[in-house]
Motif scaffolding. Structure first.
Motif, PDB file in Angstrom:
ATOM      1  N   ILE A   1      29.771 -34.413  28.418  1.00 39.62           N
ATOM      2  CA  ILE A   1      31.106 -33.995  28.892  1.00 39.62           C
ATOM      3  C   ILE A   1      32.186 -34.491  27.933  1.00 39.62           C
ATOM      4  O   ILE A   1      33.109 -33.761  27.553  1.00 39.62           O
ATOM      5  CB  ILE A   1      31.340 -34.519  30.305  1.00 39.62           C
ATOM      6  CG1 ILE A   1      30.385 -33.835  31.286  1.00 39.62           C
ATOM      7  CG2 ILE A   1      32.784 -34.285  30.731  1.00 39.62           C
ATOM      8  CD1 ILE A   1      30.462 -34.374  32.687  1.00 39.62           C
ATOM      9  N   LYS A   2      32.078 -35.769  27.531  1.00 39.23           N
ATOM     10  CA  LYS A   2      33.076 -36.307  26.605  1.00 39.23           C
ATOM     11  C   LYS A   2      33.041 -35.575  25.277  1.00 39.23           C
ATOM     12  O   LYS A   2      34.074 -35.335  24.646  1.00 39.23           O
ATOM     13  CB  LYS A   2      32.839 -37.806  26.399  1.00 39.23           C
ATOM     14  CG  LYS A   2      33.251 -38.662  27.573  1.00 39.23           C
ATOM     15  CD  LYS A   2      33.150 -40.138  27.215  1.00 39.23           C
ATOM     16  CE  LYS A   2      33.681 -41.000  28.324  1.00 39.23           C
ATOM     17  NZ  LYS A   2      33.635 -42.445  27.995  1.00 39.23           N
TER      18      LYS A   2
ATOM     19  N   LYS B   1      32.212 -32.447  24.738  1.00 34.76           N
ATOM     20  CA  LYS B   1      32.819 -31.122  24.858  1.00 34.76           C
ATOM     21  C   LYS B   1      34.337 -31.198  25.003  1.00 34.76           C
ATOM     22  O   LYS B   1      35.056 -30.291  24.584  1.00 34.76           O
ATOM     23  CB  LYS B   1      32.223 -30.399  26.059  1.00 34.76           C
ATOM     24  CG  LYS B   1      30.783 -29.952  25.848  1.00 34.76           C
ATOM     25  CD  LYS B   1      30.272 -29.134  27.030  1.00 34.76           C
ATOM     26  CE  LYS B   1      28.868 -28.601  26.771  1.00 34.76           C
ATOM     27  NZ  LYS B   1      28.374 -27.769  27.901  1.00 34.76           N
ATOM     28  N   LYS B   2      34.803 -32.268  25.636  1.00 35.68           N
ATOM     29  CA  LYS B   2      36.244 -32.382  25.903  1.00 35.68           C
ATOM     30  C   LYS B   2      36.978 -33.182  24.836  1.00 35.68           C
ATOM     31  O   LYS B   2      38.180 -33.440  24.983  1.00 35.68           O
ATOM     32  CB  LYS B   2      36.491 -33.024  27.275  1.00 35.68           C
ATOM     33  CG  LYS B   2      36.049 -32.156  28.437  1.00 35.68           C
ATOM     34  CD  LYS B   2      36.436 -32.787  29.757  1.00 35.68           C
ATOM     35  CE  LYS B   2      36.068 -31.883  30.932  1.00 35.68           C
ATOM     36  NZ  LYS B   2      36.474 -32.474  32.236  1.00 35.68           N
TER      37      LYS B   2
ATOM     38  N   ASN C   1      37.886 -32.523  21.733  1.00 35.58           N
ATOM     39  CA  ASN C   1      38.944 -31.778  21.056  1.00 35.58           C
ATOM     40  C   ASN C   1      40.142 -31.570  21.974  1.00 35.58           C
ATOM     41  O   ASN C   1      41.302 -31.694  21.564  1.00 35.58           O
ATOM     42  CB  ASN C   1      38.391 -30.443  20.570  1.00 35.58           C
ATOM     43  CG  ASN C   1      39.415 -29.672  19.752  1.00 35.58           C
ATOM     44  OD1 ASN C   1      40.116 -30.254  18.932  1.00 35.58           O
ATOM     45  ND2 ASN C   1      39.508 -28.377  19.981  1.00 35.58           N
ATOM     46  N   LYS C   2      39.869 -31.239  23.243  1.00 34.35           N
ATOM     47  CA  LYS C   2      40.950 -30.998  24.198  1.00 34.35           C
ATOM     48  C   LYS C   2      41.779 -32.261  24.427  1.00 34.35           C
ATOM     49  O   LYS C   2      43.011 -32.229  24.465  1.00 34.35           O
ATOM     50  CB  LYS C   2      40.352 -30.505  25.507  1.00 34.35           C
ATOM     51  CG  LYS C   2      41.382 -30.159  26.558  1.00 34.35           C
ATOM     52  CD  LYS C   2      40.708 -29.633  27.827  1.00 34.35           C
ATOM     53  CE  LYS C   2      41.751 -29.307  28.886  1.00 34.35           C
ATOM     54  NZ  LYS C   2      41.122 -28.815  30.144  1.00 34.35           N
ATOM     55  N   VAL C   3      41.098 -33.410  24.586  1.00 34.38           N
ATOM     56  CA  VAL C   3      41.806 -34.679  24.805  1.00 34.38           C
ATOM     57  C   VAL C   3      42.632 -35.046  23.580  1.00 34.38           C
ATOM     58  O   VAL C   3      43.785 -35.498  23.687  1.00 34.38           O
ATOM     59  CB  VAL C   3      40.798 -35.795  25.154  1.00 34.38           C
ATOM     60  CG1 VAL C   3      41.506 -37.155  25.234  1.00 34.38           C
ATOM     61  CG2 VAL C   3      40.106 -35.485  26.473  1.00 34.38           C
TER      62      VAL C   3
ATOM     63  N   LYS D   1      45.739 -32.942  23.348  1.00 34.36           N
ATOM     64  CA  LYS D   1      46.725 -33.369  24.342  1.00 34.36           C
ATOM     65  C   LYS D   1      47.502 -34.592  23.853  1.00 34.36           C
ATOM     66  O   LYS D   1      48.718 -34.695  24.023  1.00 34.36           O
ATOM     67  CB  LYS D   1      46.012 -33.688  25.660  1.00 34.36           C
ATOM     68  CG  LYS D   1      46.942 -34.010  26.806  1.00 34.36           C
ATOM     69  CD  LYS D   1      46.162 -34.216  28.094  1.00 34.36           C
ATOM     70  CE  LYS D   1      47.119 -34.525  29.247  1.00 34.36           C
ATOM     71  NZ  LYS D   1      46.370 -34.744  30.517  1.00 34.36           N
TER      72      LYS D   1
ATOM     73  N   TYR E   1      39.070 -39.292  19.594  1.00 39.13           N
ATOM     74  CA  TYR E   1      38.274 -38.115  19.238  1.00 39.13           C
ATOM     75  C   TYR E   1      36.929 -38.536  18.644  1.00 39.13           C
ATOM     76  O   TYR E   1      35.869 -38.007  19.028  1.00 39.13           O
ATOM     77  CB  TYR E   1      39.042 -37.256  18.235  1.00 39.13           C
ATOM     78  CG  TYR E   1      38.232 -36.078  17.726  1.00 39.13           C
ATOM     79  CD1 TYR E   1      38.101 -34.920  18.497  1.00 39.13           C
ATOM     80  CD2 TYR E   1      37.590 -36.130  16.494  1.00 39.13           C
ATOM     81  CE1 TYR E   1      37.336 -33.853  18.036  1.00 39.13           C
ATOM     82  CE2 TYR E   1      36.837 -35.074  16.030  1.00 39.13           C
ATOM     83  CZ  TYR E   1      36.712 -33.929  16.810  1.00 39.13           C
ATOM     84  OH  TYR E   1      35.960 -32.879  16.361  1.00 39.13           O
TER      85      TYR E   1
ATOM     86  N   ASP F   1      34.619 -40.047  21.440  1.00 40.98           N
ATOM     87  CA  ASP F   1      34.026 -39.049  22.334  1.00 40.98           C
ATOM     88  C   ASP F   1      33.021 -38.176  21.604  1.00 40.98           C
ATOM     89  O   ASP F   1      31.985 -37.786  22.166  1.00 40.98           O
ATOM     90  CB  ASP F   1      35.131 -38.182  22.943  1.00 40.98           C
ATOM     91  CG  ASP F   1      36.042 -38.981  23.865  1.00 40.98           C
ATOM     92  OD1 ASP F   1      35.617 -40.059  24.321  1.00 40.98           O
ATOM     93  OD2 ASP F   1      37.180 -38.521  24.112  1.00 40.98           O
TER      94      ASP F   1
ATOM     95  N   GLU G   1      36.136 -30.695  14.089  1.00 40.77           N
ATOM     96  CA  GLU G   1      35.604 -29.995  15.261  1.00 40.77           C
ATOM     97  C   GLU G   1      34.670 -28.859  14.836  1.00 40.77           C
ATOM     98  O   GLU G   1      33.681 -28.562  15.503  1.00 40.77           O
ATOM     99  CB  GLU G   1      36.750 -29.457  16.121  1.00 40.77           C
ATOM    100  CG  GLU G   1      36.325 -28.723  17.387  1.00 40.77           C
ATOM    101  CD  GLU G   1      35.631 -29.622  18.379  1.00 40.77           C
ATOM    102  OE1 GLU G   1      34.915 -29.082  19.243  1.00 40.77           O
ATOM    103  OE2 GLU G   1      35.798 -30.860  18.305  1.00 40.77           O
TER     104      GLU G   1
END
Length: 606
Positions: free
Chosen positions: A492-493, A495-496, A498-500, A503, A531, A534, A601
């Motif tokens: 989960i970390k 995959k997320k 880039n999103k974190v 943000k 980044y 994760d 990424e």
């Protein structure tokens, strides 16, 4: 110009002080003991031309009158206010017991003659036990201090005072929690208030700060303060007990033990702790008489009944409002809605209840309002019978029934019910058209199908079942896979990540626009390390420059990109110690971080 403004301000200030109302007041304790010295003070808020004190009888004048003068000026929101106080003080001593009145003093201010209020002072003679106890305190003081200073309960105690001990069910009681003291109190600590089991209680508002007044208790003077006040309504017809009230206080006493040369001269004061517990109080609750009428709704006290009907001529389907206001004093909060007999053919809604009740030491008073909304569904002349309300009056020890007048309501048709059959007692929505509520028997050819043409048992039926089972199996597989992915925190970390990071870069961009330098570098630093943590499943606390290089190298990241990553981290870490960075360098750093994360990424894959 400045001098003119100063004179104008002084003129306005003087004018304001003259506009104030002049008052002459007298202050003195209302209760003193024989042989006690006290102050009698006359206070006026403007310099008098003369002051003529009254002839003071029954008291010995030890000193006075001594005068004092104070002035204060306040400027609030451009408004100037000035207050002035002139005081004349006597030191008096009471020589004999009784109630004595001191006549008003007379002051002359300009052409105006003012008189103070008359004051009455009660002088009591304390009993011998109280005097001996006070005299013995000095001799036993040192011994008590060495033994944790066990102050007698007669010098400091709490109590729950009630205004009556025998009441009817529902009759209010005022319970006052008081503290009595002859010593100096320093502070209050823990407290435990009675739960008032068997009562419906409501706290009476008191002053935030405890104000002490003198009271005579069994021939001894105490300083008495009110802790709290409650209004209690007994809910059970038996003897109810009010549990004790507990309070931990800190009090002060003079000590003979000196710790410095100043204590030998001035004396020292020590602070002690004492837990106070009041005595339980038993309340005798008498049951109400058994001959209560059906219109009794639980009211105990004294009340008035005020019903009003907003309209007496309406059309069908038009609402009318009947308001019933019950006002007075007693247990208003606990009164149920009176029963109203509306005519047949009226659709009645549950009443809306509002109240406005004031709780004071005299009890609860105010009103309770019940609003009934009714809609007549059929035309005609109708009568709402008189409304009856019964309450119990404790002062008369009997039930009192109040009765209103009857209301005649004329209902005309609104023209929307033509073609319907008006059935008495039913609303319009309950009426059906005659001839249309039952279908006729069908006489034509019926479309009856053979059994073999039914869907159940056909080939299409079985194919549909197989298709649904396949869909269910596929849904179960994908849901299991999705649940497994959710349970994998590292995935989960990853995959997320880039999103974190994006943000955090947005937050950094907002700090860049507001030129918040420290916050900008902090968010860039968090975005880069976060980044990498994760994406590589390495805790931030374990990330260092060395292992970050090794992990990035293992992911086949170019040396140029690795060095760029380390450069951004280094700039952020040393930014707070370096001279202020200009906007162009901060913009460049932001763009570099954003581009590098996008590039990483695309390269790093799970």
């Amino acid at each position: 110009m400045r001098r003119i403004l100063s004179l104008l301000g002084l003129f306005l200030l003087t004018s304001f002080s003259f506009a104030q109302e002049v008052k002459l007041e007298v202050y003195a304790p209302s209760l003193v003991a024989v042989g006690e010295q006290f102050r009698l003070t006359y206070s006026i808020n403007k310099q008098p031309t003369s002051l003529t004190p009254p002839e003071i009888k029954n008291f010995e004048i030890l000193a006075g009158p001594s005068s004092s003068h104070s002035t204060s000026v306040q400027v609030i929101n451009g408004r100037v206010s000035q207050s002035e106080t002139i005081s004349y003080t006597y030191i008096l001593e009471a020589n004999k017991e009784g109630k004595f009145t001191i006549d008003p003093a007379v002051a002359v201010v300009g052409n105006q003659e003012l008189k103070s209020n008359t004051i009455t002072i009660e002088v009591i003679k304390q009993n011998n036990s109280a005097q001996q106890q006070q005299q013995g305190q000095g001799g036993e003081q040192q011994e008590q201090e060495q033994a944790r200073d066990d102050l007698p309960n007669s010098e400091l105690f709490v109590s729950v005072d009630v205004n009556r001990r025998s009441v009817y069910l529902g009759e209010p009681i005022v319970a006052t929690l008081k503290i009595y003291t002859v010593v100096t109190l320093a502070n209050f600590e823990d407290s435990k208030f009675p739960p008032f089991n068997g009562f419906w209680s409501q706290e009476i508002e008191t002053t935030p700060n405890i104000e002490f007044q003198r009271e005579n208790v069994n021939g001894r003077l105490y300083n008495v303060g009110i802790i709290k006040k409650y209004l209690l309504f007994p809910q059970k017809n038996k003897n109810l007990e009010i549990d004790p009230f507990e309070l931990v206080v800190l009090y002060q006493k003079r000590s003979n033990r000196s710790q410095s040369i100043f204590d030998d001269f001035f004396g020292s004061v020590e602070t002690y702790r004492k837990k106070l517990v009041s005595k339980p109080i038993t309340i005798n609750v008498m049951d109400l008489p058994s001959n209560a009428p059906e219109t009794f709704k639980g009211g105990v006290g004294s009340f008035k009944l005020e019903p009003t009907l907003d309209k007496k001529t309406v059309k069908t389907n038009e609402a009318i409002t009947l308001k019933i206001k019950i006002s007075g004093s007693g247990n208003i909060k606990l009164i149920d809605s009176p029963k109203v007999e509306f005519p047949e053919g009226f659709e009645v809604y549950d009443p809306k209840t509002t109240d406005k009740i004031t709780t004071t030491a005299n009890g609860a008073s105010g009103y309770k309002l019940f609003e009934y909304v009714a809609i007549p569904r059929s035309p005609g002349n109708f009568t709402i019978p008189p409304i009856e309300f019964t309450y119990f009056d404790p002062s008369k020890a009997q039930y009192v029934t109040l009765k209103s007048e009857e209301y005649n309501v004329r209902v005309s048709s609104d023209g929307a019910d033509s073609g319907t059959v008006s059935v008495y007692g039913y609303g319009k929505e309950d009426i059906k058209f005659i001839g249309k509520d039952i279908r006729f028997i069908k006489t034509g050819k019926l479309g009856i199908k053979p059994y073999s043409t039914f869907f159940f048992g056909s080939l299409m039926f079985y194919l549909t079942i197989i298709f649904l089972l396949l869909c269910f199996g596929a849904a179960t597989y994908y849901m299991g896979k999705h649940q497994k992915e959710l349970s994998d925190i590292r995935l989960i970390k990853n995959k997320k990540a880039n999103k974190v990071a994006r943000k955090r870069l947005l937050i950094a961009e907002s700090h860049l626009k507001t030129n918040s330098r420290d916050l900008f570098f902090e968010e860039i630093h968090k975005a880069m390390w976060g980044y990498l943590s994760d994406k590589l499943s390495i805790p931030v606390s374990n990330l260092t420059s060395d292992n970050a290089r090794i992990e990035l190298k293992a992911k086949e990241i170019d040396d140029i990109d690795i060095e760029e990553f380390m450069r951004i981290i280094s700039v952020c870490e040393y930014a707070r110690f370096s001279p202020a960075t200009d906007d162009s360098e901060m913009n460049s750093l932001f763009n570099s971080a954003h581009q590098l994360i996008m590039k990483l990424e695309q390269i790093i894959k799970k």
